[in-house]
Scaffold this active site. Structure first.
Site, PDB file in Angstrom:
ATOM      1  N   LYS A  69     -31.965  59.027  97.408  1.00 15.80           N
ATOM      2  CA  LYS A  69     -33.105  57.769  96.464  1.00 15.80           C
ATOM      3  C   LYS A  69     -34.313  58.276  97.288  1.00 15.80           C
ATOM      4  O   LYS A  69     -34.435  58.687  97.574  1.00 15.80           O
ATOM      5  CB  LYS A  69     -32.394  56.471  96.941  1.00 15.80           C
ATOM      6  CG  LYS A  69     -33.564  55.155  96.039  1.00 15.80           C
ATOM      7  CD  LYS A  69     -32.935  54.173  96.031  1.00 15.80           C
ATOM      8  CE  LYS A  69     -33.667  53.112  95.227  1.00 15.80           C
ATOM      9  NZ  LYS A  69     -32.228  51.822  95.018  1.00 15.80           N
ATOM     10  N   LYS A 119     -30.910  76.453  43.304  1.00 16.36           N
ATOM     11  CA  LYS A 119     -32.170  75.503  42.523  1.00 16.36           C
ATOM     12  C   LYS A 119     -33.171  74.539  43.772  1.00 16.36           C
ATOM     13  O   LYS A 119     -33.852  74.220  43.316  1.00 16.36           O
ATOM     14  CB  LYS A 119     -30.312  74.012  42.495  1.00 16.36           C
ATOM     15  CG  LYS A 119     -30.015  74.464  41.424  1.00 16.36           C
ATOM     16  CD  LYS A 119     -28.964  73.674  40.948  1.00 16.36           C
ATOM     17  CE  LYS A 119     -27.485  74.596  39.926  1.00 16.36           C
ATOM     18  NZ  LYS A 119     -26.616  74.045  39.256  1.00 16.36           N
ATOM     19  N   TYR A 135     -30.039  73.135  36.296  1.00 12.04           N
ATOM     20  CA  TYR A 135     -30.944  74.340  36.879  1.00 12.04           C
ATOM     21  C   TYR A 135     -32.423  73.632  35.220  1.00 12.04           C
ATOM     22  O   TYR A 135     -31.748  74.046  34.662  1.00 12.04           O
ATOM     23  CB  TYR A 135     -30.598  76.043  36.460  1.00 12.04           C
ATOM     24  CG  TYR A 135     -32.071  76.285  37.367  1.00 12.04           C
ATOM     25  CD1 TYR A 135     -32.288  75.849  38.872  1.00 12.04           C
ATOM     26  CD2 TYR A 135     -32.836  76.891  36.832  1.00 12.04           C
ATOM     27  CE1 TYR A 135     -33.435  76.761  39.730  1.00 12.04           C
ATOM     28  CE2 TYR A 135     -34.182  77.778  36.922  1.00 12.04           C
ATOM     29  CZ  TYR A 135     -34.158  77.908  39.133  1.00 12.04           C
ATOM     30  OH  TYR A 135     -35.371  78.751  39.069  1.00 12.04           O
ATOM     31  N   ASN A 179     -24.413  71.805  29.562  1.00 14.18           N
ATOM     32  CA  ASN A 179     -26.189  72.054  30.629  1.00 14.18           C
ATOM     33  C   ASN A 179     -27.049  71.343  29.118  1.00 14.18           C
ATOM     34  O   ASN A 179     -28.338  71.786  29.208  1.00 14.18           O
ATOM     35  CB  ASN A 179     -26.500  73.615  31.058  1.00 14.18           C
ATOM     36  CG  ASN A 179     -25.455  72.808  32.479  1.00 14.18           C
ATOM     37  OD1 ASN A 179     -25.296  72.219  32.814  1.00 14.18           O
ATOM     38  ND2 ASN A 179     -25.732  74.326  32.901  1.00 14.18           N
ATOM     39  N   GLU A 201     -24.314  52.412  93.306  1.00 13.27           N
ATOM     40  CA  GLU A 201     -25.399  52.902  94.006  1.00 13.27           C
ATOM     41  C   GLU A 201     -24.528  52.237  95.310  1.00 13.27           C
ATOM     42  O   GLU A 201     -24.293  51.084  95.373  1.00 13.27           O
ATOM     43  CB  GLU A 201     -26.449  51.761  94.129  1.00 13.27           C
ATOM     44  CG  GLU A 201     -27.336  52.333  94.790  1.00 13.27           C
ATOM     45  CD  GLU A 201     -29.009  51.780  95.018  1.00 13.27           C
ATOM     46  OE1 GLU A 201     -29.492  51.942  95.831  1.00 13.27           O
ATOM     47  OE2 GLU A 201     -28.782  50.656  93.946  1.00 13.27           O
ATOM     48  N   TYR A 231     -39.883  44.978  96.312  1.00 16.90           N
ATOM     49  CA  TYR A 231     -40.746  44.063  95.805  1.00 16.90           C
ATOM     50  C   TYR A 231     -40.288  43.099  95.054  1.00 16.90           C
ATOM     51  O   TYR A 231     -38.585  42.909  94.701  1.00 16.90           O
ATOM     52  CB  TYR A 231     -41.907  44.543  94.415  1.00 16.90           C
ATOM     53  CG  TYR A 231     -40.736  45.275  93.480  1.00 16.90           C
ATOM     54  CD1 TYR A 231     -40.317  44.953  92.688  1.00 16.90           C
ATOM     55  CD2 TYR A 231     -40.825  46.776  93.923  1.00 16.90           C
ATOM     56  CE1 TYR A 231     -39.762  44.962  91.634  1.00 16.90           C
ATOM     57  CE2 TYR A 231     -40.275  47.460  92.559  1.00 16.90           C
ATOM     58  CZ  TYR A 231     -38.882  46.696  91.684  1.00 16.90           C
ATOM     59  OH  TYR A 231     -38.784  47.085  90.647  1.00 16.90           O
ATOM     60  N   CYS A 249     -30.702  54.465  90.948  1.00 16.02           N
ATOM     61  CA  CYS A 249     -31.115  53.146  90.617  1.00 16.02           C
ATOM     62  C   CYS A 249     -32.462  53.293  89.955  1.00 16.02           C
ATOM     63  O   CYS A 249     -33.017  53.018  88.809  1.00 16.02           O
ATOM     64  CB  CYS A 249     -30.806  51.979  91.880  1.00 16.02           C
ATOM     65  SG  CYS A 249     -31.060  50.384  90.848  1.00 16.02           S
ATOM     66  N   GLY A 303     -28.535  54.098  32.674  1.00 13.43           N
ATOM     67  CA  GLY A 303     -27.095  53.314  33.665  1.00 13.43           C
ATOM     68  C   GLY A 303     -26.333  53.367  34.893  1.00 13.43           C
ATOM     69  O   GLY A 303     -25.070  52.748  34.815  1.00 13.43           O
ATOM     70  N   GLY A 304     -27.377  54.706  35.626  1.00 15.43           N
ATOM     71  CA  GLY A 304     -25.547  55.403  36.265  1.00 15.43           C
ATOM     72  C   GLY A 304     -26.625  54.989  37.530  1.00 15.43           C
ATOM     73  O   GLY A 304     -28.069  54.626  37.597  1.00 15.43           O
ATOM     74  N   GLU A 333     -26.194  65.088  45.249  1.00 14.88           N
ATOM     75  CA  GLU A 333     -25.956  66.459  44.508  1.00 14.88           C
ATOM     76  C   GLU A 333     -26.828  68.267  44.059  1.00 14.88           C
ATOM     77  O   GLU A 333     -26.644  68.682  44.479  1.00 14.88           O
ATOM     78  CB  GLU A 333     -27.043  65.532  43.273  1.00 14.88           C
ATOM     79  CG  GLU A 333     -26.147  64.470  42.119  1.00 14.88           C
ATOM     80  CD  GLU A 333     -27.093  63.694  41.984  1.00 14.88           C
ATOM     81  OE1 GLU A 333     -26.251  62.817  40.570  1.00 14.88           O
ATOM     82  OE2 GLU A 333     -27.891  63.659  41.000  1.00 14.88           O
ATOM     83  N   GLY A 369     -35.689  58.784  33.099  1.00 19.21           N
ATOM     84  CA  GLY A 369     -34.702  59.135  31.858  1.00 19.21           C
ATOM     85  C   GLY A 369     -33.163  57.795  32.680  1.00 19.21           C
ATOM     86  O   GLY A 369     -32.831  58.445  33.043  1.00 19.21           O
TER      87      GLY A 369
END
Length: 665
Positions: A115, A626, A490, A453, A46, A121, A172, A370-371, A482, A367
């Site tokens: 402006k 899917k 599927y 599958n 400004e 103030y 501003c 372990g993954g 996934e 199910g």
């Protein structure tokens, strides 16, 4: 505008209060610097040509004449430049003095924006000198040697080569008021707002300013370029810091920290295409724009030269002033990442808890392989049971070893079930699968899709029927990545009664499990921490093909479908913003070129990125069938593939135009 990017900059020049010749010289130096950097919008603070803190000197004709001379010189210096420059200066018109922004382009003063809101103030008493411009009308006035210059606030400057680029300005205080001019500008088409500011510093004001500018860019879905006066303005009781910001759609793209006095040019490449996409997606923005459309706006046209953001022929990228995260789903800050992970885990567990309460289910079946995915599903389910006040013993983890199960994942599944307080049930499915193969005439030594599958569907059959037997609910373990790639069987692992991971990308799954590991460590649960750590270190695999001769995993998912960090990167920009394959390729190269793929010694090259980008589009289009019938699952982020909400795509859509462009990258 290459790939939708526009290069913007904030300038914080050296300054001597009331010395217009010195200030002009410094402004021109920065313009020349910005021009070499191929900046297209350059915003100064400004009243930059005079200084903001001139006080009663603003009433001196010599200073005002000096300001006009400065504008003439700055215009002359930009004759051979292709940047649009916004410079602050005082201008006396019809007996009133205005605090203005001069838009300068290729040697011409093309517009002047006064402006709107004049602060009076605290330490500010601008009304002593300046008049607020409150009219919506655009006037035309002679300024210095320029005739009929558009003067007013309802002015847009549009790039005639790209209608998405529309500039507007406020000054501003205008941004600090409840209804800012920039909101009106945005609703009338502006995508880039320049703010020429001279905001002083007090304790904690920088934090507030940062939040304000970020939010202004968010609610107006725009780029906001806020150039603030530097420390040379400091005088008497007021301190200035040069704190400048470039924000885009709620995020800070670049920031000049307070009192960072060695840096006079802040540059960011902002994605205007992303802003345009977000406005299209957020239909309420268009609804509001129709309601607030104003006939008072005047549009001026300029022709900006396109930035060259092409990749070089070497394995490196050009200077690019935009941070492109490698993992867009995962915050880079460790602190923010922990907060995000906790929030997501709460969303997942709350979603499941509601489903349990609604159907009055007192048990669940998972199910457990372990993954990573099934680990996260179990941990979230345990948390949901705690929320419902159900004993974790009512969670049945079924491990179903078969031809590809390794000792490592089997043992980890057993330990994990025990340490989370769930029941563990082992059902070896080898004999059942072999019997099924015999029934359908499948050669057990032929490791094809039927071989794989058949195992996945047998596991789902057991889970579903066991859940019926115990009056429970089958918890799905599949994740967002996934689903995007169709890397699920599927009516096998594709199906469940509630999918807690369905909107969690694979790159994020890892961090969520890591969050649980840290939590276990903080509670001195060493065994749970250790098993989660080992699961995190295990290669991602469906384990449907027999292990190698050493008993280790032979079927590694990322060797077959590609690195998940690449696919998640592609997925984010395809779904979130609808970018073209060529732009996504460009962004992926910016973020990942030359880096090692996670957990491997493979270094990403252009060829590798392109190969998996083509693969992504091929799989993404072919596997929609899917996703069209996927189970309910908790939505935790802005990218989701549920056909009931975020993603509705025909199962038979052609990928031809996307594949063609990806192959030409």
């Amino acid at each position: 505008m290459k790939y939708g990017y526009l290069r913007c900059a904030c300038a914080v020049p050296e300054l001597k209060v009331a010395d217009t010749e010195f200030n002009t010289k410094k402004i021109i130096e920065i313009i020349e610097q910005a021009d070499k950097e191929n900046v297209r919008l350059l915003v100064f603070p400004e009243l930059a040509v005079t200084g903001y803190t001139c006080g009663d000197l603003f009433l001196q004709s010599s200073l005002l004449k000096g300001a006009l001379d400065s504008i003439e010189k700055i215009c002359d210096a930009t004759k051979n430049s292709d940047l649009l420059c916004a410079v602050g200066f005082p201008f006396r018109k019809d007996g009133a003095l205005y605090n203005c922004a001069a838009f300068i382009y290729q040697g011409s003063l093309i517009a002047v924006i006064p402006k709107t809101y004049i602060p009076n103030y605290g330490e500010f008493y601008e009304k002593r000198w300046f008049t607020a411009f409150t009219s919506d009308a655009v006037e035309y006035t002679d300024i210095a040697s320029f005739e009929s210059v558009p003067f007013g606030t309802s002015i847009l400057i549009q790039d005639e080569n790209d209608s998405r680029i529309k500039f507007a300005a406020e000054i501003c205080e205008d941004v600090w008021v409840p209804l800012s001019p920039s909101t009106k500008h945005a609703l009338n088409g502006a995508t880039v707002i320049a703010n020429l500011s001279a905001g002083n510093e007090v304790a904690l004001k920088a934090e507030y300013r940062r939040s304000l500018i970020a939010m202004q860019s968010a609610k107006n879905i725009c780029t906001y370029v806020y150039a603030n006066a530097g420390h040379d303005e400091s005088t008497t009781d007021m301190i200035f810091s040069g704190h400048s910001l470039i924000a885009a759609n709620g995020s800070i793209a670049a920031e000049r920290q307070p009192f960072e006095n060695q840096k006079n040019l802040l540059i960011a490449d902002v994605d205007i295409e992303k802003i345009d996409s977000e406005r299209s997606r957020t239909v309420t923005f268009a609804d509001t724009a129709k309601k607030e459309k104003s006939d008072s706006y005047v549009t001026l046209f300029i022709s900006l030269e396109e930035n060259n953001l092409e990749l070089s022929q070497k394995e490196e990228t050009p200077d690019f002033y935009a941070a492109i995260p490698c993992h867009p789903f995962v915050p880079e800050s460790q602190t923010e990442r922990k907060i995000r992970c906790q929030s997501i885990i709460e969303l997942q567990s709350e979603g499941l808890a509601k489903r349990l309460r609604h159907i009055n289910a007192r048990s669940a079946v998972i199910g457990l392989s372990g993954g990573l995915d099934s680990t996260l599903a179990l941990l979230v389910t345990a948390r949901a049971f705690d929320k419902c006040g159900i004993d974790r013993k009512q969670i049945t983890c079924i491990t179903m070893p078969c031809f590809g199960t390794t000792d490592r994942t089997y043992k980890n599944a057993c330990i994990l079930a025990e340490k989370t307080g769930a029941e563990l049930k082992e059902i070896d499915i080898k004999d059942s699968v072999l019997l099924h193969f015999e029934q359908i005439g499948q050669d057990k030594d032929k490791h094809d899709v039927t071989y794989e599958n058949g195992q996945a569907r047998m596991r789902t059959l057991i889970l579903m029927n066991y859940a019926n037997k115990c009056g429970g609910i089958v918890i799905g373990t599949g994740d967002l990545s996934e689903l995007a790639l169709g890397w699920c069987t599927y009516n096998g692992d594709h199906m469940s009664m509630y999918g807690v991971n369905s909107s969690i990308p694979k790159t994020l799954v890892r961090y969520l499990v890591s969050w649980f590991a840290d939590e276990a460590d903080s509670k001195n649960n060493k065994e749970l921490h250790d098993v989660l750590t080992d699961i995190l270190a295990t290669p991602v695999s469906p384990e449907l093909i027999p292990p190698d001769k050493d008993g280790k995993i032979s079927q590694k998912t990322e060797e077959l479908v590609g690195p998940y960090e690449l696919h998640d990167f592609f997925l984010y920009y395809v779904l979130r913003y609808g970018f073209t394959p060529s732009k996504i390729y460009f962004l992926a190269c910016q973020a990942l070129l030359g880096k090692k793929a996670e957990g491997t010694d493979t270094v990403y090259t252009k060829e590798i990125i392109k190969k998996w980008l083509v693969n992504f589009y091929r799989r993404f289009f072919s596997q929609q069938f899917k996703r069209s019938c996927m189970p309910d699952g908790a939505k935790v982020g802005t990218v989701n593939l549920s056909p009931r909400g975020d993603w509705r795509m025909p199962s038979d859509a052609s990928a031809a135009i996307w594949l063609k462009e990806a192959e030409e990258c």
